[in-house]
Design an enzyme around this catalytic site. Structure first.
Site, PDB file in Angstrom:
ATOM      1  N   ASP A  19       0.867  -1.167   0.000  1.00  9.11           N
ATOM      2  CA  ASP A  19       0.000   0.000   0.000  1.00  9.11           C
ATOM      3  C   ASP A  19       0.915   1.231   0.000  1.00  9.11           C
ATOM      4  OD1 ASP A  19      -2.384   1.625   0.493  1.00  9.11           O
ATOM      5  OD2 ASP A  19      -1.607   1.805   2.533  1.00  9.11           O
ATOM      6  N   LEU A  20       0.366   2.395  -0.343  1.00  9.28           N
ATOM      7  CA  LEU A  20       1.186   3.600  -0.406  1.00  9.28           C
ATOM      8  C   LEU A  20       0.991   4.481   0.833  1.00  9.28           C
ATOM      9  CD1 LEU A  20       3.142   5.390  -2.003  1.00  9.28           C
ATOM     10  CD2 LEU A  20       1.154   6.377  -3.173  1.00  9.28           C
ATOM     11  N   ASP A  21      -0.198   5.055   0.984  1.00  8.35           N
ATOM     12  CA  ASP A  21      -0.453   6.006   2.066  1.00  8.35           C
ATOM     13  C   ASP A  21      -0.452   5.324   3.427  1.00  8.35           C
ATOM     14  OD1 ASP A  21      -1.142   8.646   0.661  1.00  8.35           O
ATOM     15  OD2 ASP A  21      -2.379   7.199  -0.415  1.00  8.35           O
ATOM     16  N   THR A 119      -2.351   0.901  -4.635  1.00 10.05           N
ATOM     17  CA  THR A 119      -2.849   2.067  -3.914  1.00 10.05           C
ATOM     18  C   THR A 119      -4.280   2.417  -4.297  1.00 10.05           C
ATOM     19  OG1 THR A 119      -2.507   4.441  -3.520  1.00 10.05           O
ATOM     20  CG2 THR A 119      -1.807   3.581  -5.657  1.00 10.05           C
ATOM     21  N   SER A 120      -4.991   3.006  -3.353  1.00 11.08           N
ATOM     22  CA  SER A 120      -6.328   3.528  -3.630  1.00 11.08           C
ATOM     23  C   SER A 120      -6.261   4.915  -4.229  1.00 11.08           C
ATOM     24  CB  SER A 120      -7.150   3.564  -2.334  1.00 11.08           C
ATOM     25  OG  SER A 120      -7.326   2.271  -1.812  1.00 11.08           O
ATOM     26  N   ASP A 177      -1.659  -0.732   6.160  1.00  8.04           N
ATOM     27  CA  ASP A 177      -1.875  -0.044   7.434  1.00  8.04           C
ATOM     28  C   ASP A 177      -3.347   0.174   7.747  1.00  8.04           C
ATOM     29  OD1 ASP A 177      -2.124   3.484   7.032  1.00  8.04           O
ATOM     30  OD2 ASP A 177      -2.294   2.000   5.425  1.00  8.04           O
TER      31      ASP A 177
END
Length: 239
Positions: A19-21, A119-120, A177
């Site tokens: 995931d990114l954020d 990522t979203s 996360d």
């Protein structure tokens, strides 16, 4: 699944999906400030519980969920354009690389693990932050909001990343996360690491196989990590 296994025993994987954020980049302060600014501009109250429900989800889905609160004439496209414009304001909190992320990425690449971001966020958003944080070159592919029909917690993004990398989901590990992201990884059939805030939250730890607060310490071994292989088989020598 449980996050209470032996944290020191390496998990062998052919691919690592991030995931990114909140996982690779510390964007949560900026994201929360941005959402608050958007809702406040329309006189809409936006508390911590509401903001927590946005984590790991595509902005399109969040906006559509709350669109009636913006007035009868508001459209999802208009609100998204407003959100994009607000994101360019200079006084928002900065985005930084999560401590330990660069060391983990370098180690995994050295040991032959293929890397992807799922990522979203949108493509431009993801590419921009990966480049500014100096880690874009680590990844073979980036799956963004535009690449999927269904966002997290649907597993579509993680399944697509596995297809692009040519690995089975069971050969991949996912770093996330948020509850939505961990659920997506589990449904894809990958082994999941709860990181960041998720590693410190019992309810989210229970959604994962492992939990690590420091990415640099994540016990993941790749196909060419011979030291880890010796540790698993007990063929190492005592020094």
């Amino acid at each position: 699944m449980s996050a209470h296994g032996d944290a020191g025993t390496p998990v062998t994987a052919r691919a690592a999906l991030f995931d990114l954020d909140g996982t690779l980049i510390d964007s949560e302060p900026r994201s929360r400030a941005l959402w608050r600014r958007l809702f406040a501009g329309h006189g809409i109250e936006c508390g911590e519980d509401m903001l927590a429900g946005f984590s790991g989800r595509r902005s399109r889905e969040v906006i559509e969920e709350h669109l009636p609160r913006f007035g009868r004439h508001a459209t999802a496209d208009q609100v998204r354009q407003e959100l994009t414009a607000l994101n360019g304001e200079p006084d928002l909190p900065p985005v930084r690389l999560v401590p330990g992320a660069d060391r983990l990425l370098e180690r995994l690449r050295r040991y032959g693990v293929a890397l992807a971001v799922v990522t979203s966020g949108g493509r431009t958003y993801a590419d921009g932050h990966l480049t500014r944080c100096g880690i874009a070159g680590h990844f073979t592919t980036v799956v963004s909001a535009e690449d999927v029909t269904h966002g997290k917690p649907d597993p579509e993004g993680y399944l697509l990343a596995c297809r692009r990398l040519g690995v089975a989901p069971g050969e991949a590990v996912v770093f996330e996360d948020s509850a939505a992201g961990l659920q997506a990884g589990r449904r894809a059939g990958a082994r999941c690491f709860a990181v960041g805030q998720a590693a410190r939250t019992p309810a989210l730890r229970r959604l994962a196989d492992r939990a690590v607060e420091d990415l640099a310490q994540a016990p993941v071994a790749g196909p060419t990590d011979t030291d880890a292989s010796r540790r698993r088989t007990g063929t190492g020598t005592a020094g």
